[in-house]
Design a protein around this motif. Structure first.
Motif, PDB file in Angstrom:
ATOM      1  N   ALA A 199       0.819  -1.218   0.000  1.00  0.00           N
ATOM      2  CA  ALA A 199       0.000   0.000   0.000  1.00  0.00           C
ATOM      3  C   ALA A 199       0.853   1.270   0.000  1.00  0.00           C
ATOM      4  CB  ALA A 199      -0.940  -0.005   1.197  1.00  0.00           C
ATOM      5  N   ASP A 200       2.019   1.215   0.648  1.00  0.00           N
ATOM      6  CA  ASP A 200       2.904   2.385   0.636  1.00  0.00           C
ATOM      7  C   ASP A 200       3.369   2.683  -0.781  1.00  0.00           C
ATOM      8  OD1 ASP A 200       2.957   2.710   3.508  1.00  0.00           O
ATOM      9  OD2 ASP A 200       4.206   0.922   3.577  1.00  0.00           O
ATOM     10  N   LEU A 201       3.724   1.635  -1.519  1.00  0.00           N
ATOM     11  CA  LEU A 201       4.181   1.817  -2.890  1.00  0.00           C
ATOM     12  C   LEU A 201       3.054   2.348  -3.786  1.00  0.00           C
ATOM     13  CD1 LEU A 201       6.412  -1.356  -3.357  1.00  0.00           C
ATOM     14  CD2 LEU A 201       7.072   0.935  -2.610  1.00  0.00           C
ATOM     15  N   VAL A 202       1.836   1.864  -3.563  1.00  0.00           N
ATOM     16  CA  VAL A 202       0.686   2.377  -4.311  1.00  0.00           C
ATOM     17  C   VAL A 202       0.522   3.873  -4.043  1.00  0.00           C
ATOM     18  CG1 VAL A 202      -1.825   2.315  -4.567  1.00  0.00           C
ATOM     19  CG2 VAL A 202      -0.543   0.178  -4.370  1.00  0.00           C
ATOM     20  N   ALA A 203       0.603   4.253  -2.777  1.00  0.00           N
ATOM     21  CA  ALA A 203       0.440   5.668  -2.419  1.00  0.00           C
ATOM     22  C   ALA A 203       1.479   6.525  -3.129  1.00  0.00           C
ATOM     23  CB  ALA A 203       0.538   5.837  -0.907  1.00  0.00           C
ATOM     24  N   GLY A 204       2.724   6.052  -3.169  1.00  0.00           N
ATOM     25  CA  GLY A 204       3.783   6.808  -3.831  1.00  0.00           C
ATOM     26  C   GLY A 204       3.546   6.950  -5.318  1.00  0.00           C
ATOM     27  N   LYS A 205       3.128   5.856  -5.970  1.00  0.00           N
ATOM     28  CA  LYS A 205       2.890   5.891  -7.422  1.00  0.00           C
ATOM     29  C   LYS A 205       1.687   6.772  -7.755  1.00  0.00           C
ATOM     30  CE  LYS A 205       6.047   2.976  -9.044  1.00  0.00           C
ATOM     31  NZ  LYS A 205       7.081   3.359 -10.040  1.00  0.00           N
ATOM     32  N   VAL A 206       0.640   6.682  -6.946  1.00  0.00           N
ATOM     33  CA  VAL A 206      -0.545   7.508  -7.178  1.00  0.00           C
ATOM     34  C   VAL A 206      -0.199   8.981  -6.973  1.00  0.00           C
ATOM     35  CG1 VAL A 206      -2.837   8.096  -6.263  1.00  0.00           C
ATOM     36  CG2 VAL A 206      -2.223   5.701  -6.659  1.00  0.00           C
ATOM     37  N   ALA A 207       0.580   9.273  -5.928  1.00  0.00           N
ATOM     38  CA  ALA A 207       0.993  10.654  -5.684  1.00  0.00           C
ATOM     39  C   ALA A 207       1.785  11.202  -6.871  1.00  0.00           C
ATOM     40  CB  ALA A 207       1.826  10.730  -4.404  1.00  0.00           C
ATOM     41  N   ALA A 208       2.672  10.366  -7.418  1.00  0.00           N
ATOM     42  CA  ALA A 208       3.471  10.801  -8.566  1.00  0.00           C
ATOM     43  C   ALA A 208       2.595  11.044  -9.787  1.00  0.00           C
ATOM     44  CB  ALA A 208       4.533   9.752  -8.878  1.00  0.00           C
ATOM     45  N   ALA A 209       1.632  10.149 -10.031  1.00  0.00           N
ATOM     46  CA  ALA A 209       0.759  10.283 -11.200  1.00  0.00           C
ATOM     47  C   ALA A 209      -0.105  11.539 -11.117  1.00  0.00           C
ATOM     48  CB  ALA A 209      -0.131   9.051 -11.340  1.00  0.00           C
ATOM     49  N   LEU A 210      -0.490  11.896  -9.903  1.00  0.00           N
ATOM     50  CA  LEU A 210      -1.340  13.073  -9.702  1.00  0.00           C
ATOM     51  C   LEU A 210      -0.520  14.343  -9.485  1.00  0.00           C
ATOM     52  CD1 LEU A 210      -4.001  11.519  -7.288  1.00  0.00           C
ATOM     53  CD2 LEU A 210      -4.397  12.249  -9.648  1.00  0.00           C
ATOM     54  N   MET A 211       0.813  14.216  -9.462  1.00  0.00           N
ATOM     55  CA  MET A 211       1.698  15.346  -9.139  1.00  0.00           C
ATOM     56  C   MET A 211       1.232  16.007  -7.840  1.00  0.00           C
ATOM     57  SD  MET A 211       4.120  15.333 -11.298  1.00  0.00           S
ATOM     58  CE  MET A 211       4.864  16.928 -11.077  1.00  0.00           C
ATOM     59  N   ALA A 212       1.058  15.183  -6.826  1.00  0.00           N
ATOM     60  CA  ALA A 212       0.508  15.635  -5.545  1.00  0.00           C
ATOM     61  C   ALA A 212       1.434  16.630  -4.852  1.00  0.00           C
ATOM     62  CB  ALA A 212       0.259  14.435  -4.635  1.00  0.00           C
ATOM     63  N   GLU A 213       0.845  17.492  -4.082  1.00  0.00           N
ATOM     64  CA  GLU A 213       1.617  18.439  -3.282  1.00  0.00           C
ATOM     65  C   GLU A 213       2.333  17.716  -2.155  1.00  0.00           C
ATOM     66  OE1 GLU A 213       3.145  22.129  -2.028  1.00  0.00           O
ATOM     67  OE2 GLU A 213       2.090  21.598  -3.868  1.00  0.00           O
ATOM     68  N   LYS A 214       1.634  16.742  -1.529  1.00  0.00           N
ATOM     69  CA  LYS A 214       2.199  16.006  -0.407  1.00  0.00           C
ATOM     70  C   LYS A 214       1.834  14.529  -0.488  1.00  0.00           C
ATOM     71  CE  LYS A 214       2.391  19.350   3.448  1.00  0.00           C
ATOM     72  NZ  LYS A 214       3.675  19.048   4.082  1.00  0.00           N
ATOM     73  N   LEU A 215       2.736  13.716   0.016  1.00  0.00           N
ATOM     74  CA  LEU A 215       2.485  12.300   0.279  1.00  0.00           C
ATOM     75  C   LEU A 215       2.677  12.090   1.768  1.00  0.00           C
ATOM     76  CD1 LEU A 215       2.175   9.253  -0.412  1.00  0.00           C
ATOM     77  CD2 LEU A 215       4.637   9.225  -0.861  1.00  0.00           C
ATOM     78  N   ILE A 216       1.642  11.597   2.443  1.00  0.00           N
ATOM     79  CA  ILE A 216       1.703  11.367   3.882  1.00  0.00           C
ATOM     80  C   ILE A 216       1.435   9.897   4.162  1.00  0.00           C
ATOM     81  CG2 ILE A 216       0.701  11.918   6.130  1.00  0.00           C
ATOM     82  CD1 ILE A 216      -0.086  14.647   5.028  1.00  0.00           C
ATOM     83  N   LEU A 217       2.384   9.222   4.820  1.00  0.00           N
ATOM     84  CA  LEU A 217       2.211   7.824   5.209  1.00  0.00           C
ATOM     85  C   LEU A 217       1.954   7.759   6.712  1.00  0.00           C
ATOM     86  CD1 LEU A 217       5.194   6.151   3.281  1.00  0.00           C
ATOM     87  CD2 LEU A 217       2.915   6.715   2.434  1.00  0.00           C
ATOM     88  N   LEU A 218       0.799   7.242   7.095  1.00  0.00           N
ATOM     89  CA  LEU A 218       0.487   7.055   8.514  1.00  0.00           C
ATOM     90  C   LEU A 218       1.012   5.696   8.961  1.00  0.00           C
ATOM     91  CD1 LEU A 218      -3.189   8.402   8.722  1.00  0.00           C
ATOM     92  CD2 LEU A 218      -1.049   9.627   9.140  1.00  0.00           C
TER      93      LEU A 218
END
Length: 292
Positions: A193-212
């Motif tokens: 799930a952490d890797l998914v979050a990172g890839k999704v953040a990159a695809a969306l050019m997110a401002e922040k990626l936060i892992l709880l």
């Protein structure tokens, strides 16, 4: 009156951050104890809803390791892990998909909606969101050579079609993603799930990626919290054993996201009430920030 003024000052402290992040996308990986404790579930849901109401677009990627472990135990299936990744044979994959998409995803969506949000659940198979190939995990042998190990139906993301997420964001919805992807032949893959979050953040050019997480952040070898880590220091910290086990994919997904254009990445203690708001809207912040 003093307490009321303190509340007003708290709002004023948040104002420049709200202004900065309004209209931006924030990808949050939701997992660990925050998904099990009732008070923290409510705290998380309210944090996410508040972000949406102030004009920020949260996208949630959830885990489900404890729930998977519990169900596998009932089925008598024993799990093994290689560098923090679950070895996933066909039987295990069936349980993983059932738990993540049929149970956990719907619980997260339901909790956000129950508290006034508009969440929509989906997996990486929906709309071709997460296309995958088999991941071969690299393991260093005693002689120093690298061996690639087949760990079953574990996916390496080859493409993220974020159009469905953009559509949901524009419609005022909060996307909630289960980390199950699809291969070229339609087969399901378990994805960290952490890797998914990172890839999704990159695809969306997110401002922040936060892992709880269930820890305050990344710690040094003496157990002290590292409030920040330079991107260039990460390989050495993994090699010398400072970053180990399940923290490796967390830090790796942060570094990959930063390299792909995400502005900031944070590893935050999800056991802290309103951890997301504390990270985003206060001058100090919490946890560990990975610096590009």
């Amino acid at each position: 009156m003093h307490k009321l003024i303190e509340k007003a000052n708290t709002l004023m402290e948040a104002l420049p951050y709200i202004k900065r992040f309004s209209g931006k996308t924030i990808v949050i990986k939701y997992g660990g104890h925050a998904m099990a404790d009732e008070a923290l579930k409510k705290s998380f849901a309210l944090d996410v809803i508040l972000l949406k109401y102030v004009g920020i677009n949260p996208v949630i990627v959830h885990g489900g390791g404890p729930q998977i472990n519990e169900t596998l135990k009932r089925y008598g299936i024993v799990s093994e892990f290689v560098k923090g990744m679950r070895v996933t044979d066909e039987a295990t994959m069936g349980v993983v998909e059932m738990v993540l998409t049929g149970q956990v995803n719907k619980e997260v969506v339901g909790y956000i909606n129950q508290h006034g949000g508009r969440a929509v659940g989906l997996s990486g198979k929906d709309g071709g969101l997460l296309l995958c190939r088999k991941l071969l995990q690299e393991v260093k042998r005693d002689d120093g050579t690298i061996e690639k190990v087949d760990i079953g139906f574990v996916g390496d993301i080859t493409d993220v079609d974020s159009s469905i997420l953009v559509t949901l964001e524009a419609g005022g919805f909060i996307p909630v993603i289960a980390p199950v992807g699809v291969g070229a032949g339609g087969e399901s893959y378990n994805i960290n799930a952490d890797l998914v979050a990172g890839k999704v953040a990159a695809a969306l050019m997110a401002e922040k990626l936060i892992l709880l997480t269930d820890v305050p952040g990344v710690k040094d070898r003496e157990g002290h919290l590292l409030s920040s880590i330079a991107l260039t220091d990460v390989p050495e910290l993994i090699d010398n054993g400072t970053i180990t086990g399940g923290m490796i994919p967390k830090v790796t997904c942060c570094t990959d996201a930063l390299a792909a254009g995400v502005h900031k990445a944070h590893i935050v203690d999800g056991r802290v009430e309103h951890a997301i708001l504390l990270e985003m809207f206060t001058n100090v912040g919490i946890g560990t920030e990975i610096l590009g």
